[in-house]
Design a protein around this motif. Structure first.
Motif, PDB file in Angstrom:
ATOM      1  N   ARG A  49       0.839  -1.194   0.000  1.00  0.00           N
ATOM      2  CA  ARG A  49       0.000   0.000   0.000  1.00  0.00           C
ATOM      3  C   ARG A  49       0.871   1.240   0.000  1.00  0.00           C
ATOM      4  O   ARG A  49       1.947   1.277   0.593  1.00  0.00           O
ATOM      5  N   ASP A  50       0.386   2.285  -0.664  1.00  0.00           N
ATOM      6  CA  ASP A  50       1.145   3.522  -0.821  1.00  0.00           C
ATOM      7  C   ASP A  50       0.676   4.563   0.165  1.00  0.00           C
ATOM      8  O   ASP A  50      -0.490   4.586   0.571  1.00  0.00           O
ATOM      9  N   ILE A  51       1.585   5.487   0.479  1.00  0.00           N
ATOM     10  CA  ILE A  51       1.235   6.563   1.395  1.00  0.00           C
ATOM     11  C   ILE A  51       0.200   7.501   0.778  1.00  0.00           C
ATOM     12  O   ILE A  51      -0.497   8.232   1.477  1.00  0.00           O
ATOM     13  N   ASN A 102     -16.542   7.988   7.459  1.00  0.00           N
ATOM     14  CA  ASN A 102     -17.062   7.126   6.412  1.00  0.00           C
ATOM     15  C   ASN A 102     -15.972   6.233   5.831  1.00  0.00           C
ATOM     16  O   ASN A 102     -14.804   6.627   5.762  1.00  0.00           O
ATOM     17  N   SER A 103     -16.342   5.038   5.414  1.00  0.00           N
ATOM     18  CA  SER A 103     -15.389   4.113   4.813  1.00  0.00           C
ATOM     19  C   SER A 103     -15.275   4.381   3.318  1.00  0.00           C
ATOM     20  O   SER A 103     -16.231   4.793   2.668  1.00  0.00           O
ATOM     21  N   ILE A 118      -7.212   4.233   2.752  1.00  0.00           N
ATOM     22  CA  ILE A 118      -6.942   3.836   4.128  1.00  0.00           C
ATOM     23  C   ILE A 118      -7.392   4.958   5.054  1.00  0.00           C
ATOM     24  O   ILE A 118      -6.977   6.111   4.899  1.00  0.00           O
ATOM     25  N   GLY A 119      -8.229   4.645   6.022  1.00  0.00           N
ATOM     26  CA  GLY A 119      -8.757   5.638   6.946  1.00  0.00           C
ATOM     27  C   GLY A 119      -7.767   5.986   8.038  1.00  0.00           C
ATOM     28  O   GLY A 119      -6.755   5.307   8.238  1.00  0.00           O
ATOM     29  N   ALA A 137      -0.969   4.273  10.220  1.00  0.00           N
ATOM     30  CA  ALA A 137       0.348   3.751  10.613  1.00  0.00           C
ATOM     31  C   ALA A 137       0.788   2.584   9.736  1.00  0.00           C
ATOM     32  O   ALA A 137       1.977   2.264   9.684  1.00  0.00           O
ATOM     33  N   SER A 138      -0.156   1.966   9.013  1.00  0.00           N
ATOM     34  CA  SER A 138       0.207   0.858   8.132  1.00  0.00           C
ATOM     35  C   SER A 138       0.917   1.346   6.874  1.00  0.00           C
ATOM     36  O   SER A 138       1.585   0.569   6.191  1.00  0.00           O
ATOM     37  N   VAL A 139       0.769   2.625   6.526  1.00  0.00           N
ATOM     38  CA  VAL A 139       1.465   3.172   5.363  1.00  0.00           C
ATOM     39  C   VAL A 139       2.524   4.200   5.751  1.00  0.00           C
ATOM     40  O   VAL A 139       3.387   4.536   4.937  1.00  0.00           O
ATOM     41  N   ALA A 140       2.456   4.702   6.977  1.00  0.00           N
ATOM     42  CA  ALA A 140       3.454   5.652   7.477  1.00  0.00           C
ATOM     43  C   ALA A 140       3.598   5.409   8.971  1.00  0.00           C
ATOM     44  O   ALA A 140       2.748   5.829   9.754  1.00  0.00           O
TER      45      ALA A 140
END
Length: 270
Positions: free
Chosen positions: A7-9, A18-19, A24-25, A30-33
């Motif tokens: 996944r990208d930042i 909202n989803s 990425i919400g 933290a999963s991308v940064a």
């Protein structure tokens, strides 16, 4: 572009409620940064009774903020952004350096409802303006974020005032309407005569990568706008075509066992 795993930042959304299928919400930034999961993250709730009066703080000195400017107001896919000339600058206020302006952007809710990023004593305002500055010696925000105090952001709240006269006619197209509520005769609208009280703390950017390089100055006095003007922002669209609403990062609370504290200082001009 920075990426971690698959996944990208750039694949993030700041829609706090909202989803979005492709983005990425805030809870998973933290999963991308990874910095987004650190302990000096912004925004915060400012508890006024716990702020510390700091006699080293002085009024913010504005330079070039009354100049006429010609610039573009853009929808960057996450918010409304306005690039600013770096002749607009701030100093004083115990900042330690001169900082030149780069851009301003906004965070808002839905149809004029709560949407600010910071809160004061738990109160969330309809919209929050961030004016981003960097130290004069840097050429970009990307350079400045490598310095723990490389970025200085001024934060202003907006509040609903039903008696506030519209700055421009609502019939003007959306892009120009946004320009009008921020500018009058091409000058940025700020409450220059009501900046006698602000809060100061060290925190982070409120979008990925959440770099902890920001000296925050949050002004307590809110800027008035009509409910109709504030609601107009909800007609904009995110890059995936959904309504651009709730464009704020939630308050960053303690989510693990790491010790965390903010030294929030108060400036009150007597």
């Amino acid at each position: 572009m920075i990426s971690e795993g698959s996944r990208d930042i750039d694949d993030w959304s700041n829609d706090a409620e909202n989803s979005h299928d492709f983005f990425i919400g805030p809870d998973d930034w933290a999963s991308v940064a990874t910095t987004c999961g650190n302990t000096k993250q912004s925004p915060i709730n400012i508890v006024t009774k716990k702020t510390l009066f700091d006699n080293h703080l002085t009024p913010v000195k504005f330079t070039g903020y009354q100049d006429t400017i010609n610039t573009l107001i853009t929808n960057n896919g996450h918010t409304v952004q306005v690039n600013l000339p770096d002749r607009a600058a701030i100093s004083g206020a115990n900042l330690g350096d001169n900082y030149k302006a780069q851009q301003l952007h906004l965070h808002w809710g839905k149809n004029g409802g709560p949407g600010s990023e910071h809160t004061i004593d738990g109160e969330k305002y309809p919209m929050e303006l961030h004016i981003v500055h960097i130290k004069e010696k840097y050429n970009s925000v990307e350079q400045a974020i490598n310095d723990p105090s490389g970025v200085a952001v001024l934060g202003f709240f907006y509040e609903v005032n039903p008696h506030f006269l519209n700055v421009c006619y609502l019939q003007i197209i959306k892009q120009r309407f946004i320009a009008c509520i921020l500018f009058y005769r091409n000058m940025l609208i700020l409450p220059h005569n009501e900046l006698e009280r602000y809060f100061r703390y060290q925190g982070s950017l409120t979008t990925p990568g959440c770099s902890e390089a920001v000296v925050w100055t949050i002004f307590e006095k809110a800027i008035p706008l009509s409910k109709e003007q504030l609601s107009a922002f909800s007609s904009l669209m995110f890059s995936d075509g959904t309504a651009m609403v709730n464009t704020y990062r939630p308050i960053q609370n303690l989510t693990n066992k790491q010790t965390r504290s903010y030294n929030v200082c108060l400036f009150q001009n007597e």
